[in-house]
Structures are given as structure tokens and as C-alpha cells.
Design a protein around this motif. Structure first.
Motif, PDB file in Angstrom:
ATOM      1  N   ASP A 178      21.116  17.872  -5.256  1.00  0.00           N
ATOM      2  CA  ASP A 178      21.033  17.255  -6.339  1.00  0.00           C
ATOM      3  C   ASP A 178      21.433  15.722  -6.143  1.00  0.00           C
ATOM      4  OD1 ASP A 178      20.414  19.473  -7.348  1.00  0.00           O
ATOM      5  OD2 ASP A 178      22.311  20.048  -8.361  1.00  0.00           O
ATOM      6  N   PHE A 179      22.729  15.390  -5.332  1.00  0.00           N
ATOM      7  CA  PHE A 179      23.129  14.103  -5.495  1.00  0.00           C
ATOM      8  C   PHE A 179      21.816  13.125  -5.124  1.00  0.00           C
ATOM      9  CE2 PHE A 179      27.445  15.875  -4.740  1.00  0.00           C
ATOM     10  CZ  PHE A 179      27.792  16.076  -6.063  1.00  0.00           C
TER      11      PHE A 179
ATOM     12  N   SER B 159      26.863  14.534 -17.213  1.00  0.00           N
ATOM     13  CA  SER B 159      25.560  14.287 -16.541  1.00  0.00           C
ATOM     14  C   SER B 159      25.513  12.552 -16.384  1.00  0.00           C
ATOM     15  CB  SER B 159      24.454  14.481 -17.641  1.00  0.00           C
ATOM     16  OG  SER B 159      24.517  15.951 -17.679  1.00  0.00           O
ATOM     17  N   ILE B 160      24.715  12.266 -15.293  1.00  0.00           N
ATOM     18  CA  ILE B 160      24.531  10.909 -15.143  1.00  0.00           C
ATOM     19  C   ILE B 160      22.917  10.503 -15.484  1.00  0.00           C
ATOM     20  CG2 ILE B 160      26.320  10.644 -13.475  1.00  0.00           C
ATOM     21  CD1 ILE B 160      24.132  10.669 -11.117  1.00  0.00           C
ATOM     22  N   SER B 161      22.676   9.249 -15.776  1.00  0.00           N
ATOM     23  CA  SER B 161      21.551   8.917 -16.370  1.00  0.00           C
ATOM     24  C   SER B 161      21.267   7.552 -15.982  1.00  0.00           C
ATOM     25  CB  SER B 161      21.144   9.169 -17.750  1.00  0.00           C
ATOM     26  OG  SER B 161      21.822   8.515 -18.661  1.00  0.00           O
TER      27      SER B 161
ATOM     28  N   PHE C 249      16.497   6.291 -11.012  1.00  0.00           N
ATOM     29  CA  PHE C 249      16.724   7.433 -10.530  1.00  0.00           C
ATOM     30  C   PHE C 249      16.387   8.729 -11.700  1.00  0.00           C
ATOM     31  CE2 PHE C 249      21.108   6.047 -11.764  1.00  0.00           C
ATOM     32  CZ  PHE C 249      21.354   6.775 -12.425  1.00  0.00           C
ATOM     33  N   VAL C 250      16.817   9.972 -11.278  1.00  0.00           N
ATOM     34  CA  VAL C 250      16.400  11.138 -12.350  1.00  0.00           C
ATOM     35  C   VAL C 250      17.682  11.366 -12.846  1.00  0.00           C
ATOM     36  CG1 VAL C 250      15.832  13.356 -12.484  1.00  0.00           C
ATOM     37  CG2 VAL C 250      14.677  11.783 -10.724  1.00  0.00           C
ATOM     38  N   SER C 251      17.751  11.622 -14.239  1.00  0.00           N
ATOM     39  CA  SER C 251      18.989  12.140 -14.912  1.00  0.00           C
ATOM     40  C   SER C 251      19.163  13.556 -14.486  1.00  0.00           C
ATOM     41  CB  SER C 251      18.711  11.993 -16.331  1.00  0.00           C
ATOM     42  OG  SER C 251      18.532  10.571 -16.968  1.00  0.00           O
ATOM     43  N   PHE C 252      20.474  13.897 -14.175  1.00  0.00           N
ATOM     44  CA  PHE C 252      20.685  15.275 -14.053  1.00  0.00           C
ATOM     45  C   PHE C 252      22.348  15.451 -14.314  1.00  0.00           C
ATOM     46  CE2 PHE C 252      21.690  13.159 -10.132  1.00  0.00           C
ATOM     47  CZ  PHE C 252      22.843  13.748  -9.684  1.00  0.00           C
TER      48      PHE C 252
ATOM     49  N   ASP D 245      10.503  13.639  -8.545  1.00  0.00           N
ATOM     50  CA  ASP D 245      10.335  12.854  -9.787  1.00  0.00           C
ATOM     51  C   ASP D 245      10.510  11.265  -9.310  1.00  0.00           C
ATOM     52  OD1 ASP D 245      10.019  14.948 -11.076  1.00  0.00           O
ATOM     53  OD2 ASP D 245      11.958  15.209 -11.924  1.00  0.00           O
ATOM     54  N   LEU D 246      10.866  10.970  -8.436  1.00  0.00           N
ATOM     55  CA  LEU D 246      10.949   9.490  -7.911  1.00  0.00           C
ATOM     56  C   LEU D 246       9.894   9.152  -6.903  1.00  0.00           C
ATOM     57  CD1 LEU D 246      14.883   8.995  -7.098  1.00  0.00           C
ATOM     58  CD2 LEU D 246      13.620   8.241  -9.212  1.00  0.00           C
ATOM     59  N   SER D 247       9.122  10.028  -6.483  1.00  0.00           N
ATOM     60  CA  SER D 247       8.000   9.977  -5.232  1.00  0.00           C
ATOM     61  C   SER D 247       8.754   8.915  -4.398  1.00  0.00           C
ATOM     62  CB  SER D 247       6.894   9.405  -6.036  1.00  0.00           C
ATOM     63  OG  SER D 247       6.230  10.065  -7.133  1.00  0.00           O
ATOM     64  N   GLU D 248       9.755   9.448  -3.771  1.00  0.00           N
ATOM     65  CA  GLU D 248      10.481   8.478  -2.861  1.00  0.00           C
ATOM     66  C   GLU D 248      11.180   9.357  -1.832  1.00  0.00           C
ATOM     67  OE1 GLU D 248      13.786   5.108  -2.811  1.00  0.00           O
ATOM     68  OE2 GLU D 248      13.333   5.758  -4.760  1.00  0.00           O
ATOM     69  N   GLU D 249      11.264   8.962  -0.639  1.00  0.00           N
ATOM     70  CA  GLU D 249      11.702   9.858   0.673  1.00  0.00           C
ATOM     71  C   GLU D 249      12.930   8.860   1.069  1.00  0.00           C
ATOM     72  OE1 GLU D 249       9.937  11.848   3.731  1.00  0.00           O
ATOM     73  OE2 GLU D 249      10.733  10.094   4.763  1.00  0.00           O
ATOM     74  N   LEU D 250      14.327   9.826   0.811  1.00  0.00           N
ATOM     75  CA  LEU D 250      15.579   9.132   1.124  1.00  0.00           C
ATOM     76  C   LEU D 250      15.942   9.416   2.314  1.00  0.00           C
ATOM     77  CD1 LEU D 250      17.052   9.452  -2.306  1.00  0.00           C
ATOM     78  CD2 LEU D 250      15.798   7.637  -1.682  1.00  0.00           C
ATOM     79  N   ASP D 251      16.944   8.640   3.126  1.00  0.00           N
ATOM     80  CA  ASP D 251      17.157   8.716   4.264  1.00  0.00           C
ATOM     81  C   ASP D 251      18.656   9.583   4.466  1.00  0.00           C
ATOM     82  OD1 ASP D 251      15.307   7.361   5.301  1.00  0.00           O
ATOM     83  OD2 ASP D 251      16.265   5.440   4.959  1.00  0.00           O
ATOM     84  N   PRO D 252      18.947  10.139   5.673  1.00  0.00           N
ATOM     85  CA  PRO D 252      20.235  10.807   5.987  1.00  0.00           C
ATOM     86  C   PRO D 252      21.196   9.606   5.999  1.00  0.00           C
ATOM     87  CG  PRO D 252      19.096  10.735   8.050  1.00  0.00           C
ATOM     88  CD  PRO D 252      18.231  10.132   6.815  1.00  0.00           C
ATOM     89  N   PHE D 253      22.598  10.224   5.834  1.00  0.00           N
ATOM     90  CA  PHE D 253      23.772   9.433   6.036  1.00  0.00           C
ATOM     91  C   PHE D 253      25.077  10.053   6.478  1.00  0.00           C
ATOM     92  CE2 PHE D 253      23.448  11.025   1.587  1.00  0.00           C
ATOM     93  CZ  PHE D 253      24.548  11.629   1.563  1.00  0.00           C
TER      94      PHE D 253
END
Length: 327
Positions: free
Chosen positions: A27-28, A119-121, A128-131, A274-282
Motif C-alpha cells: 500500500d505504501f 487517509s492520505i491524498s 500519487f493515489v489516495s488511500f 493507478d499511477l502507471s509507474e514502476e517504483l524501485d526497491p529501497f
């Protein structure tokens, strides 16, 4: 229940914290790369700090050092408990960018639990996505089982080794622990202690290494490729031990300084639909250090020894165990 089953039960409880967090880690990523790292670190902090604290406990059940050739083999469980302050975190204090936070911003960590969560928005500058922030496990305890052996050497010294054999729980994860320590008697150096037969004093140093990993699976919102959370923790402690040994009962206390260093590596790639984006590990790092104090009691019935002690610190630890003790 045999020893292997006991270890499986306690090990499953130990890694249940991280297993429960799988949904939270996914989710994060909906909050974007930088915010995901910030939220994950705040959410997992109690686990990282409890882990190191528990690893530094359970090294001894007496201030006495084995005679040359004496030994013990002990099975213990060190159960760290998170304080109330570690069960929640304030989202507004994390310094995230482009975020609106609902309500008072107080969210549960992995050790806490809340019926209603903020919730954050996006505030218009973030993308980013609200959740709604995920819940915690409601479990503020972290038990770590351990097998430990000690043997007496010349010059009033004993060496110790501790281990949790590598165990694979499939999707639940895997865990292994290995540690080494040394204890040296001070009794002959201090005249008052030397003259009183039942008094014991010694110093101890020990280092424990913990490794664990478990897989992270995809959800409807986040597609995960090769997802895994790898955990590596090292804990070092030095302690001054003081105790009184009688034929059946031994009373002991220890005070000293401990430090821990835990690395949490979130591996793989995370595609937020929903972002059509690939995020990296950390990677995340948790460090703790400070002084603590413990007191305990051991009952010796022939070769069998049963012990329990309580450590007072930022994270308290209750240790209990049973073993074979000779000389």
C-alpha cells in the motif's frame, strides 16, 4: 511438544510481524517512491528496535563462570515488548511532500492497531493515489527462541555460542540466528567478593547475527515482481554481572551497554496501476544503543536448570528457559 515444534511455533510468531506487514508495504508504494520509504520506516520501526533488543538478551542465567570443562546447554525464549509510544506514529511529523492527511494523523505501527485510521491524498503538488493507511498487527510482542551452549576454559573464562538453525516456512519466510560470546570471572580480583563464597562477579561480551526473509506478493493495486523483504540485524552487548549462587537457587543481575544495527531491504519492483509507474526497491536502517538492567532467578534441580529474568529498558524483555548445567 518436542523441541523442533516449539521452535517452529515461536519462529512463526516472530516472523508474523513481517508477514502481516505485506499488505502495508504494498500500500505504501501508492504514495510514491519517497513517501513510501518514509511511511515504511515509521511503520516497521518497532519491529526493527524490538528485534535488536531481544537479540541482546538471554546470554546468561548466572554471574558464575563455569569451571574448566564445565558446560551448559540451554533453550530460551527472549520476548521483547514494545512500549505504548511505539504502537502509533504521527504522519504529520514525517516530513512527507505533497500530502494531505485526514483526521489527527495518528496511525498504527506494525505493533499497534486502530479501528479508524487516517487517509492520505495529494495536495495538488504530489502525484500519487489516495488511500487509507493500513492497520497494524495488534501484537506488541516479539519472541525469539534460542539454543545456547557454554563451556568453561582455563583462566576463569567461558565461551558461549547460540543458534537458531535456518528454518524455511515457505511463503511465511525463513529465519536463522548465530551468535558468540565470552564471560570472564572477576571474583579473584576483588577482595570482598573473593572472601564471600556465594558471591559471583563477571563481565560478558556477546554478538548475535539475525537473518530473515519473506516474499511480497502482488495485489489488485500494485503488481510486484521478485518482491522480498530481507532483514539482517546485528546486536552487540557488554555487561557487568553480579549474583549469589546457592545449592539450589541462583540470583543474578546484569547491567551494561548494548547496540544494534538492523537493515530492512525491500527488494523487487512495484508497479502501481493507478499511477502507471514502476517504483524501485529501497533499504531502511534502524539503530539502537543504550544502557539497560536486568534481574533474574535460576532454580537448579540436579543437572536441570530453570531460569527467568526481566530486562528494563526502552523495550522490556522477559526471558525464560530450561537447560542442562554441569559444574
Amino acid at each position: 511438544m518436542n523441541l523442533k515444534k516449539c521452535f517452529i511455533v515461536f519462529s512463526v510468531l516472530m516472523i508474523s510481524h513481517i508477514g502481516f506487514s505485506q499488505e502495508a508495504l504494498r500500500d505504501f508504494f501508492q504514495a510514491g517512491q519517497q513517501n513510501a520509504e518514509i511511511l515504511t520506516k515509521a511503520y516497521l520501526r518497532p519491529y526493527g528496535e524490538m528485534l535488536g533488543t531481544a537479540l541482546n538478551a538471554g546470554w546468561y542465567n548466572s554471574a558464575k563462570v563455569h569451571k574448566f570443562g564445565g558446560f551448559d546447554l540451554t533453550v530460551s525464549v527472549m520476548n521483547a515488548v514494545a512500549p505504548a509510544s511505539a504502537k502509533t506514529f504521527d504522519v504529520n511529523s514525517l516530513g512527507m511532500e505533497g500530502v494531505n492527511v485526514s483526521g489527527d494523523g495518528i496511525a498504527p505501527t506494525i505493533a499497534g492497531e486502530m479501528d479508524t485510521r487516517p487517509s492520505i491524498s495529494p495536495d495538488g503538488t504530489g502525484d500519487f493515489v489516495s488511500f487509507e493507511l493500513p492497520n497494524g498487527s495488534g501484537n506488541d510482542k516479539l519472541p525469539i527462541p534460542m539454543v545456547q551452549a557454554a563451556v568453561g576454559l582455563p583462566f576463569n573464562t567461558e565461551i558461549m555460542a547460540r543458534v537458531v538453525p535456518s528454518m524455511d516456512f515457505g511463503d511465511a519466510g525463513e529465519v536463522s540466528v548465530l551468535g558468540f560470546g565470552v564471560k570472564h570471572s572477576l571474583k579473584n580480583y576483588i577482595p570482598f567478593v573473593k572472601r564471600v563464597p556465594f558471591l559471583q562477579m563477571s563481565v560478558l561480551a556477546g554478538y548475535t547475527k539475525f537473518d530473515s526473509s519473506y516474499g511480497i506478493e502482488s495485489s489488485e493495486q500494485v503488481t510486484v515482481t521478485d518482491g522480498e523483504l530481507g532483514i539482517s540485524s546485528g546486536a552487540f552487548t557488554t555487561r557487568l554481572l553480579l549474583g549469589a549462587n546457592f545449592p539450589v537457587v541462583a540470583i543474578y543481575t546484569g547491567m551494561g551497554y548494548g547496540s544494534t544495527n538492523s537493515d530492512f531491504d525491500v527488494k523487487g519492483t512495484y508497479y502501481v496501476k493507478d499511477l502507471s509507474e514502476e517504483l524501485d526497491p529501497f533499504s531502511l536502517n534502524y539503530k539502537t544503543s543504550g544502557f539497560d538492567f536486568n534481574a533474574g532467578l535460576r532454580l537448579r534441580l540436579g543437572f536441570l536448570a530453570i531460569h527467568a529474568d526481566y530486562t528494563v529498558g526502552d523495550y522490556s524483555v522477559l526471558t525464560a528457559g530450561v537447560g542442562i548445567n554441569i559444574r
